[in-house]
Design a protein around this motif. Sequence first.
Motif, PDB file in Angstrom:
ATOM      1  N   ALA A  81      45.788  39.962  49.382  1.00 45.26           N
ATOM      2  CA  ALA A  81      46.262  39.627  48.032  1.00 45.26           C
ATOM      3  C   ALA A  81      46.234  38.124  47.790  1.00 45.26           C
ATOM      4  O   ALA A  81      45.842  37.664  46.707  1.00 45.26           O
ATOM      5  N   ILE A  98      50.547  37.416  41.531  1.00 43.29           N
ATOM      6  CA  ILE A  98      50.358  38.649  42.301  1.00 43.29           C
ATOM      7  C   ILE A  98      51.434  39.631  41.868  1.00 43.29           C
ATOM      8  O   ILE A  98      52.625  39.342  41.980  1.00 43.29           O
ATOM      9  N   ASN A 102      49.821  44.496  45.323  1.00 46.44           N
ATOM     10  CA  ASN A 102      48.674  43.604  45.489  1.00 46.44           C
ATOM     11  C   ASN A 102      47.700  43.620  44.312  1.00 46.44           C
ATOM     12  O   ASN A 102      46.479  43.537  44.496  1.00 46.44           O
TER      13      ASN A 102
END
Length: 246
Positions: A81, A98, A102
């Motif tokens: 991520a 984020i 993810n």
Amino acid sequence: MIGHPFHVLNTVDSTNNYAMARVAEGPVAPGYTWFAMEQTAGKGQRGKQWLSTPGENIMLTTVLQPALGLHQQFMLSVAVALGAFDFFRKYAGDETRIKWSNDIYWRDRKAGGILIENVLRGSVWQYAIAGMGININTPHFPDHLQNPVSLRQITGREWDTLELAKDLCTHLENRYSKLSVDTYPAMLAEYKDNLYRLHEPALYRINGEIFQGVIRDVLPDGRLCLEKNKEILELGFGEVEFIFAR
């Protein structure tokens, strides 16, 4: 290294499916990456489809062999991520975030998603099949999609999708190569520093109930700490839905 080799597929049902089939046939070098010009059955989280006009967006999968135990799966998720986040922020700017666990967001809109599937041999985590779909050149999205955004919509220009895909691999490698038990606490802290909705009141749904909650933390094993009526709920993947205003 992630992206070496880098193979372009003209059309495929899903790059994750393709990678899984290659792994099933025999050993695959870690870092091997497949990029699809077109996916006919792209996969997202929780069985959702991820579709794209041919050549318009990034659709790729890379094969990894994490030196981790199965109980440490979220460590890999954080590293991947962060790599995707670094990549998208480079082009879209500081409003990139984020979204747990993810997804890649820009403001309140989804720019990309990640799906990591595992290949086990007994209790050994043999491969992680990490697939990514990132919106690059889509000018308009169907009305039924909730809140998508593309890099083209953000920046007002078209991009070379293939070159950006290779740059994404560079950012993924940068994060993945540094992942270890020792570096994970710092990585998790950086992940949380860039977390969408952290400490911001917003709407969520659990078991059909919509309520206002506040994300307070993400635990090392990936559970989301969501405050509801002054109580902290520790939630796993798929146990809570983010609600968005349209």
